[in-house]
Write an enzyme that holds these catalytic residues in place. Structure first.
Site, mmCIF file in Angstrom:
data_model
loop_
_atom_site.group_PDB
_atom_site.id
_atom_site.type_symbol
_atom_site.label_atom_id
_atom_site.label_comp_id
_atom_site.label_asym_id
_atom_site.label_seq_id
_atom_site.Cartn_x
_atom_site.Cartn_y
_atom_site.Cartn_z
ATOM 1 N N HIS A 19 -1.225 35.152 59.890
ATOM 2 C CA HIS A 19 -2.391 34.286 59.762
ATOM 3 C C HIS A 19 -3.285 34.493 60.978
ATOM 4 O O HIS A 19 -2.877 34.244 62.113
ATOM 5 C CB HIS A 19 -1.967 32.824 59.650
ATOM 6 C CG HIS A 19 -1.467 32.453 58.294
ATOM 7 N ND1 HIS A 19 -1.436 31.155 57.846
ATOM 8 C CD2 HIS A 19 -1.003 33.215 57.268
ATOM 9 C CE1 HIS A 19 -0.959 31.127 56.604
ATOM 10 N NE2 HIS A 19 -0.690 32.365 56.242
ATOM 11 N N TYR A 28 -5.919 22.031 57.752
ATOM 12 C CA TYR A 28 -5.692 20.726 58.368
ATOM 13 C C TYR A 28 -6.894 19.852 58.047
ATOM 14 O O TYR A 28 -8.027 20.222 58.354
ATOM 15 C CB TYR A 28 -5.556 20.855 59.884
ATOM 16 C CG TYR A 28 -4.304 21.561 60.356
ATOM 17 C CD1 TYR A 28 -3.162 20.823 60.680
ATOM 18 C CD2 TYR A 28 -4.265 22.942 60.495
ATOM 19 C CE1 TYR A 28 -2.009 21.461 61.133
ATOM 20 C CE2 TYR A 28 -3.117 23.590 60.941
ATOM 21 C CZ TYR A 28 -1.998 22.843 61.255
ATOM 22 O OH TYR A 28 -0.862 23.467 61.702
#
Length: 398
Positions: free
Chosen positions: A72, A200
């Site tokens: 990532h 998030y």
């Protein structure tokens, strides 16, 4: 029985330490309270810092991690219906690797078994004796039979509720703790992730996280009350609430499905000092806990393993006790920085019950600052991908 190092706890930190010691010719025995199947059934996060990956390579256990893990290069931060990306590669040149903790543990078990590593399961009544002397030992029972291992050192990798930390006298140790007034309700499903990177999200309804284990296994979380029970939440209720807390573009893309596992985790920040007493050393959750927001739990345990296995290697190869004497200072210097990041990130992304209107405005301003300021993004990226392992000059922690 005799060994050079007794490792209490057969989770990933204890196994990694044992395997690294083996690589350097240091004998160890691992004691685990549960069965191997039980340990491998525990569902945990799997965002790995590069430092952790490097340790797995040093241990000779990184082949599957490298081939099956997902790199990532960034993460998404969302507020209500807006989102922006923090680019890890741009700011640090380093990605994180998503690879389930269960798989890490499985790889380490296979490595220890392949090299004849001694692991004793189903141990009860484990007790550490004479840790403040040069001749410690560990006693325990298996199948009702008491056993004893004489050893040079004891590594306590037995988690927050283990006996290792409790062995250090209260007159010696000091504990620091913050308990957060909410938990995370997590759901695991055999569905493709909603996005290729973690999301998030903060909304007026609370925090949410969209994560994954692999391309067909997703993990989602929502902030919930500590009084909630997983059985209070049907799968349908969870999916509906998650969709309310993330931007519409992602909510429209979510593939829902039946839950494989559903649980609630409380959030806590905790550190004990020192992490070293005599010949006893604490690693991982035995010494510190972080909220899961910054994905630092397994990674902080790995940093402890880095400092401890190098200190023990130095002792056996050169006879120097400098590394073991400074273990606590070196480990804690990095731990407190990880605690700071996890505390900051948790404060940024959750709704707190006592927040005033001013607090809410400050929270929004902090997110806007992170969205628009490259220096703030760089600081977050550096902490998220993992701060370097560094030696520090000995100092006294108060």
């Amino acid at each position: 029985m005799r060994t050079q190092v007794v490792v209490i706890g057969g989770g990933p930190s204890g196994l990694l330490l044992s395997q690294l010691l083996h690589v350097h010719g240091i004998d160890s025995v691992v004691l685990e309270r549960k069965t191997k199947d039980y340990v491998l059934s525990r569902i945990r996060a799997g965002v790995l810092e590069q430092g952790f990956v490097n340790l797995m390579e040093q241990a000779g256990v990184a082949n599957r991690l490298r081939s099956e893990g997902f790199k990532h290069d960034g993460t998404l931060i969302a507020f209500e219906d807006e989102s922006f990306r923090i680019d890890f590669r741009e700011h640090t040149g380093t990605p994180v690797l998503v690879y389930g903790q269960t798989e890490v543990t499985r790889d380490l078990y296979e490595a220890r078994e392949a090299t004849g590593g001694k692991i004793i399961f189903n141990t009860d009544d484990v007790a550490i004796h004479d840790a403040d002397t040069d001749t410690p030992c560990v006693t325990f029972t298996v199948d009702g039979q008491q056993q004893r291992i004489d050893t040079d050192f004891v590594a306590g990798c037995d988690g927050f509720h283990g006996i290792s930390r409790q062995t250090i006298p209260l007159s010696v140790r000091r504990e620091y703790e913050k308990v957060y007034p909410f938990g995370w309700l997590g759901l695991l499903s055999e569905t493709p992730p909603v996005h290729e990177e973690l999301i998030y999200s903060l909304s007026r309804r609370g925090f949410a996280l969209c994560s994954m284990r692999n391309e067909n296994l997703s993990r989602y979380y929502i902030q919930c009350s500590l009084s909630d029970n997983p059985d209070d939440w049907t799968d349908s209720a969870f999916w509906n609430e998650l969709k309310r807390r993330i931007p519409q573009e992602f909510a429209d893309r979510i593939v829902t499905g039946p839950s494989i596992e559903k649980s609630i985790a409380p959030l806590r920040s905790f550190v004990t000092e020192p992490m070293h007493w005599g010949r006893l050393f604490l690693c991982g959750d035995a010494a510190h806990i972080v909220p899961p927001t910054g994905a630092k739990g397994l990674n902080t345990a790995a940093s402890d393993v880095h400092y401890l296995h190098n200190a023990l290697r130095e002792f056996y190869e050169t006879g120097s006790s400098e590394g073991i004497d400074s273990y606590s200072q070196n480990a804690l210097a990095r731990i407190w920085k990880a605690e700071r990041f996890s505390w900051w990130f948790s404060s940024l992304l959750h709704r707190f019950p006592d927040q005033s209107d001013f607090d809410l405005k400050m929270q929004r301003a902090e997110i806007d600052f992170l969205r628009t300021n490259k220096a703030a993004q760089k600081a977050m990226a550096e902490n998220y991908v993992g701060l370097p392992y560094c030696w520090v000059e000995p100092r006294r922690y108060r």
